[in-house]
Scaffold this motif. Sequence first.
Motif, PDB file in Angstrom:
ATOM      1  N   GLY A   1      -1.455 143.828   2.321  1.00 26.03           N
ATOM      2  CA  GLY A   1      -1.547 142.802   1.283  1.00 26.03           C
ATOM      3  C   GLY A   1      -0.326 141.912   1.253  1.00 26.03           C
ATOM      4  N   VAL A   2       0.852 142.509   1.387  1.00 28.34           N
ATOM      5  CA  VAL A   2       2.086 141.715   1.403  1.00 28.34           C
ATOM      6  C   VAL A   2       2.100 140.796   2.623  1.00 28.34           C
ATOM      7  CG1 VAL A   2       4.595 141.876   1.692  1.00 28.34           C
ATOM      8  CG2 VAL A   2       3.436 143.335   0.031  1.00 28.34           C
ATOM      9  N   MET A   3       1.694 141.315   3.769  1.00 33.06           N
ATOM     10  CA  MET A   3       1.665 140.474   4.971  1.00 33.06           C
ATOM     11  C   MET A   3       0.648 139.341   4.826  1.00 33.06           C
ATOM     12  SD  MET A   3       2.171 143.269   8.023  1.00 33.06           S
ATOM     13  CE  MET A   3       1.845 142.069   9.287  1.00 33.06           C
ATOM     14  N   ALA A   4      -0.493 139.610   4.199  1.00 33.58           N
ATOM     15  CA  ALA A   4      -1.497 138.559   3.985  1.00 33.58           C
ATOM     16  C   ALA A   4      -0.960 137.475   3.064  1.00 33.58           C
ATOM     17  CB  ALA A   4      -2.775 139.170   3.411  1.00 33.58           C
ATOM     18  N   VAL A   5      -0.224 137.878   2.006  1.00 29.81           N
ATOM     19  CA  VAL A   5       0.358 136.883   1.099  1.00 29.81           C
ATOM     20  C   VAL A   5       1.405 136.044   1.827  1.00 29.81           C
ATOM     21  CG1 VAL A   5       1.843 136.663  -0.936  1.00 29.81           C
ATOM     22  CG2 VAL A   5      -0.155 138.152  -1.011  1.00 29.81           C
ATOM     23  N   VAL A   6       2.222 136.677   2.672  1.00 26.26           N
ATOM     24  CA  VAL A   6       3.252 135.941   3.420  1.00 26.26           C
ATOM     25  C   VAL A   6       2.599 134.953   4.386  1.00 26.26           C
ATOM     26  CG1 VAL A   6       5.064 136.206   5.170  1.00 26.26           C
ATOM     27  CG2 VAL A   6       5.034 137.690   3.166  1.00 26.26           C
ATOM     28  N   VAL A   7       1.589 135.387   5.104  1.00 25.28           N
ATOM     29  CA  VAL A   7       0.905 134.501   6.049  1.00 25.28           C
ATOM     30  C   VAL A   7       0.224 133.346   5.306  1.00 25.28           C
ATOM     31  CG1 VAL A   7      -1.031 134.384   7.677  1.00 25.28           C
ATOM     32  CG2 VAL A   7       0.643 136.216   7.854  1.00 25.28           C
ATOM     33  N   ALA A   8      -0.421 133.658   4.180  1.00 31.37           N
ATOM     34  CA  ALA A   8      -1.085 132.600   3.412  1.00 31.37           C
ATOM     35  C   ALA A   8      -0.071 131.598   2.875  1.00 31.37           C
ATOM     36  CB  ALA A   8      -1.880 133.213   2.270  1.00 31.37           C
ATOM     37  N   SER A   9       1.084 132.075   2.422  1.00 34.18           N
ATOM     38  CA  SER A   9       2.095 131.138   1.912  1.00 34.18           C
ATOM     39  C   SER A   9       2.664 130.280   3.044  1.00 34.18           C
ATOM     40  CB  SER A   9       3.208 131.892   1.191  1.00 34.18           C
ATOM     41  OG  SER A   9       3.923 132.699   2.094  1.00 34.18           O
ATOM     42  N   LEU A  10       2.890 130.887   4.219  1.00 28.53           N
ATOM     43  CA  LEU A  10       3.380 130.098   5.353  1.00 28.53           C
ATOM     44  C   LEU A  10       2.363 129.045   5.781  1.00 28.53           C
ATOM     45  CD1 LEU A  10       5.142 132.781   7.571  1.00 28.53           C
ATOM     46  CD2 LEU A  10       6.205 130.996   6.202  1.00 28.53           C
ATOM     47  N   LEU A  11       1.090 129.418   5.792  1.00 24.82           N
ATOM     48  CA  LEU A  11       0.053 128.452   6.147  1.00 24.82           C
ATOM     49  C   LEU A  11      -0.042 127.350   5.096  1.00 24.82           C
ATOM     50  CD1 LEU A  11      -2.764 130.742   7.571  1.00 24.82           C
ATOM     51  CD2 LEU A  11      -1.208 129.262   8.831  1.00 24.82           C
ATOM     52  N   GLY A  12       0.115 127.710   3.824  1.00 26.53           N
ATOM     53  CA  GLY A  12       0.078 126.704   2.760  1.00 26.53           C
ATOM     54  C   GLY A  12       1.232 125.741   2.852  1.00 26.53           C
ATOM     55  N   VAL A  13       2.439 126.251   3.117  1.00 21.47           N
ATOM     56  CA  VAL A  13       3.610 125.383   3.264  1.00 21.47           C
ATOM     57  C   VAL A  13       3.452 124.503   4.502  1.00 21.47           C
ATOM     58  CG1 VAL A  13       6.093 125.404   3.760  1.00 21.47           C
ATOM     59  CG2 VAL A  13       5.162 126.895   1.995  1.00 21.47           C
ATOM     60  N   GLY A  14       2.952 125.075   5.575  1.00 21.50           N
ATOM     61  CA  GLY A  14       2.733 124.288   6.790  1.00 21.50           C
ATOM     62  C   GLY A  14       1.708 123.185   6.566  1.00 21.50           C
ATOM     63  N   ALA A  15       0.669 123.472   5.828  1.00 20.07           N
ATOM     64  CA  ALA A  15      -0.337 122.448   5.555  1.00 20.07           C
ATOM     65  C   ALA A  15       0.223 121.365   4.649  1.00 20.07           C
ATOM     66  CB  ALA A  15      -1.562 123.088   4.911  1.00 20.07           C
ATOM     67  N   LEU A  16       1.060 121.763   3.689  1.00 22.56           N
ATOM     68  CA  LEU A  16       1.659 120.783   2.788  1.00 22.56           C
ATOM     69  C   LEU A  16       2.643 119.871   3.529  1.00 22.56           C
ATOM     70  CD1 LEU A  16       1.836 119.857  -0.151  1.00 22.56           C
ATOM     71  CD2 LEU A  16       3.733 121.454  -0.439  1.00 22.56           C
ATOM     72  N   LEU A  17       3.477 120.467   4.367  1.00 27.57           N
ATOM     73  CA  LEU A  17       4.443 119.660   5.121  1.00 27.57           C
ATOM     74  C   LEU A  17       3.783 118.832   6.211  1.00 27.57           C
ATOM     75  CD1 LEU A  17       7.423 122.165   5.474  1.00 27.57           C
ATOM     76  CD2 LEU A  17       7.227 120.215   3.930  1.00 27.57           C
ATOM     77  N   GLY A  18       2.719 119.337   6.792  1.00 23.25           N
ATOM     78  CA  GLY A  18       2.062 118.628   7.882  1.00 23.25           C
ATOM     79  C   GLY A  18       0.920 117.747   7.438  1.00 23.25           C
ATOM     80  N   SER A  19       0.692 117.614   6.135  1.00 20.00           N
ATOM     81  CA  SER A  19      -0.453 116.844   5.663  1.00 20.00           C
ATOM     82  C   SER A  19      -0.421 115.378   6.089  1.00 20.00           C
ATOM     83  CB  SER A  19      -0.592 116.967   4.149  1.00 20.00           C
ATOM     84  OG  SER A  19       0.545 116.465   3.498  1.00 20.00           O
ATOM     85  N   PRO A  20       0.741 114.711   6.130  1.00 25.47           N
ATOM     86  CA  PRO A  20       0.708 113.322   6.635  1.00 25.47           C
ATOM     87  C   PRO A  20       0.242 113.262   8.088  1.00 25.47           C
ATOM     88  CG  PRO A  20       2.757 113.712   5.462  1.00 25.47           C
ATOM     89  CD  PRO A  20       2.069 115.034   5.592  1.00 25.47           C
TER      90      PRO A  20
END
Length: 136
Positions: free
Chosen positions: A88-107
């Motif tokens: 569960g902790v690893m899933a939360v970390v991966v989801a947060s990294l993917l969310g940050v990556g999507a936010l930074l890469g959205s342009p």
Amino acid sequence: MKTLFKILFIGTALMVLAAMFGGFALLHHHGSDMHIVLNDEELFLGGSDVGDWLGASIGLFVAGVVCVIVLPLVLLLGVALPLLIVGGVMAVVVASLLGVGALLGSPLILLGLLLFVVLRNRSRANAAHAARATSV
């Protein structure tokens, strides 16, 4: 692996049966009364009182509860629960990294989507134009 577990299960079942027969034979032997001296206390084996049967029944009940309820819970909470927590902790970390990556890469994602739409329409227009040119 399946064969090993089958052999271990059969061996365990045979040992349990041997222990049951040995206990039955120990309680119901018809020789001289056997007794065990432990800490200046004598325990007599050979007489079958209601207390003996009651004690044996309580002991078997407690052993059954331990084997059926306590052991699986210990294995579940001792092995499976930590694995679930780590997963569960690893899933939360991966989801947060993917969310940050999507936010930074959205342009860049929006720019790529715009280029895809423009180039896709251009290739369709070129294909339609080529089809009209060959039919005339």
